[in-house]
Write an enzyme that holds these catalytic residues in place. Structure first.
Site, mmCIF file in Angstrom:
data_model
loop_
_atom_site.group_PDB
_atom_site.id
_atom_site.type_symbol
_atom_site.label_atom_id
_atom_site.label_comp_id
_atom_site.label_asym_id
_atom_site.label_seq_id
_atom_site.Cartn_x
_atom_site.Cartn_y
_atom_site.Cartn_z
ATOM 1 N N ASP A 11 0.870 -1.179 0.000
ATOM 2 C CA ASP A 11 0.000 0.000 0.000
ATOM 3 C C ASP A 11 0.903 1.224 0.000
ATOM 4 O O ASP A 11 2.102 1.135 0.278
ATOM 5 C CB ASP A 11 -0.904 0.006 1.243
ATOM 6 N N SER A 12 0.296 2.374 -0.239
ATOM 7 C CA SER A 12 1.057 3.617 -0.184
ATOM 8 C C SER A 12 1.465 3.948 1.253
ATOM 9 O O SER A 12 2.349 4.763 1.464
ATOM 10 C CB SER A 12 0.210 4.760 -0.744
ATOM 11 N N CYS A 74 -4.426 -1.182 -1.984
ATOM 12 C CA CYS A 74 -4.439 0.260 -2.189
ATOM 13 C C CYS A 74 -5.452 0.549 -3.292
ATOM 14 O O CYS A 74 -5.280 0.084 -4.439
ATOM 15 C CB CYS A 74 -3.037 0.719 -2.617
ATOM 16 N N GLU A 152 -3.527 8.471 8.779
ATOM 17 C CA GLU A 152 -2.075 8.287 8.933
ATOM 18 C C GLU A 152 -1.565 8.940 10.222
ATOM 19 O O GLU A 152 -0.562 8.538 10.777
ATOM 20 C CB GLU A 152 -1.322 8.874 7.725
ATOM 21 N N CYS A 186 -10.928 3.095 -0.370
ATOM 22 C CA CYS A 186 -9.540 3.370 -0.019
ATOM 23 C C CYS A 186 -9.288 2.536 1.229
ATOM 24 O O CYS A 186 -10.125 2.507 2.143
ATOM 25 C CB CYS A 186 -9.400 4.864 0.265
ATOM 26 N N HIS A 188 -7.503 2.946 3.654
ATOM 27 C CA HIS A 188 -7.411 3.682 4.924
ATOM 28 C C HIS A 188 -8.781 3.826 5.594
ATOM 29 O O HIS A 188 -8.872 4.002 6.808
ATOM 30 C CB HIS A 188 -6.857 5.088 4.693
#
Ligand code: DGL
Length: 267
Positions: A11-12, A74, A152, A186, A188
């Site tokens: 993932d990023s 991702c 994040e 996403c 996240h």
């Protein structure tokens, strides 16, 4: 027959851990190598060319660990560079197709919302996939880039006022569209699921893309007789800030153990 090689997940940043959490739940005996490109997150605001280049590098890194499968955990890579994933030389799983299928199965009124990064929504990936499965579906996409840094940075608690305000700001339009299903496009976003669910008053089915991808991974490995029945080791690699990853990964994975995390550089 079995295959003891690890599953590679990338993932990023940290979001892909939502897929890892689901993988651990349903495939506890698999070894996993995770790469989070924390030095270059976010991907979702970048051009398709840059996302493609990053995806190639991330996949090359995983292939050096002799993985039997690559999971692009991702939404942005799965949407903007699916061809890179498909051509990687081992079995590959993205987060778009499994979640689109789940949404098409789950909706009763054919009205589906998708939230993701700018690149994901711009690509139309979820919309196109849903239309292949359900041509009459109405799909409404909203880019929610600010939700990524909130996650994040650890601002995702159910009582976090900033998270609640950001969710309200992004989702108020969707709430009026009478959707009955919302894809968290996403990886996240499942971390914000309690905040999102509260704002939507628990009335809308939320699709966790990482969970759908983990199920697809199990299907493929099982069909290929490539499951591992004696592993369970996990290695984590990041391209920046291993300490904060170690701390936040406990929250993302819901464990109290510090994961083994190493710093890598592509430079
Ligand atoms: N992990 C990315 C995704 O699922 C979001 C973060 C980013 O913009 O890189 O789309």
């Amino acid at each position: 027959m079995s295959d003891a090689r690890p599953i590679g997940v990338f993932d990023s940043g940290l979001g892909g851990l939502t897929a890892v959490k689901e993988l651990i739940k349903i495939l506890p005996n698999e070894d996993i190598v995770y790469f989070g490109d924390t030095g270059r997150v976010p991907y979702g605001t970048r051009s398709f060319e840059t996302i493609e280049r990053y995806a190639k590098e991330d996949i090359q890194f995983l292939l050096r660990h002799d993985v039997k499968m690559v999971i692009a955990a991702c939404g942005t890579v799965s949407s903007a560079a699916p061809h890179v994933l498909a051509g990687c030389g081992v079995d590959a799983v993205d987060v778009v197709s499994p979640a689109a299928m789940k949404a098409a199965q789950s909706t009763k009124n054919g009205r589906i919302g998708v939230i993701g990064t700018q690149a994901t929504i711009k690509s139309g990936s979820f919309k196109n996939k849903i239309h292949e499965l359900m041509p009459g579906a109405q799909v409404f996409g909203v880019a929610c880039p600010m939700l990524v840094p909130l996650v994040e940075n650890g601002w995702f608690g159910i009582d976090d006022e900033i998270a609640a305000l950001a969710v309200e700001r992004y989702l108020c339009g969707l709430k009026e569209k009478n959707i009955d299903t919302l894809i968290l496009g996403c990886t996240h976003f499942p971390i914000l699921q309690p905040v999102i669910d509260r704002y939507l008053e628990g009335k809308i089915t939320l699709i966790n893309t990482g969970a759908a991808a983990a199920l697809r991974a199990r299907e493929i490995l099982s069909a290929n007789s490539a499951l591992n029945d004696s592993g369970g080791a996990r290695k984590f690699f990041v391209s920046d800030s291993a300490e904060s990853f170690a701390r936040l990964s406990q929250i993302f994975l819901s464990t109290d153990t510090h994961e083994d995390v190493s710093l890598v550089s592509f430079g």
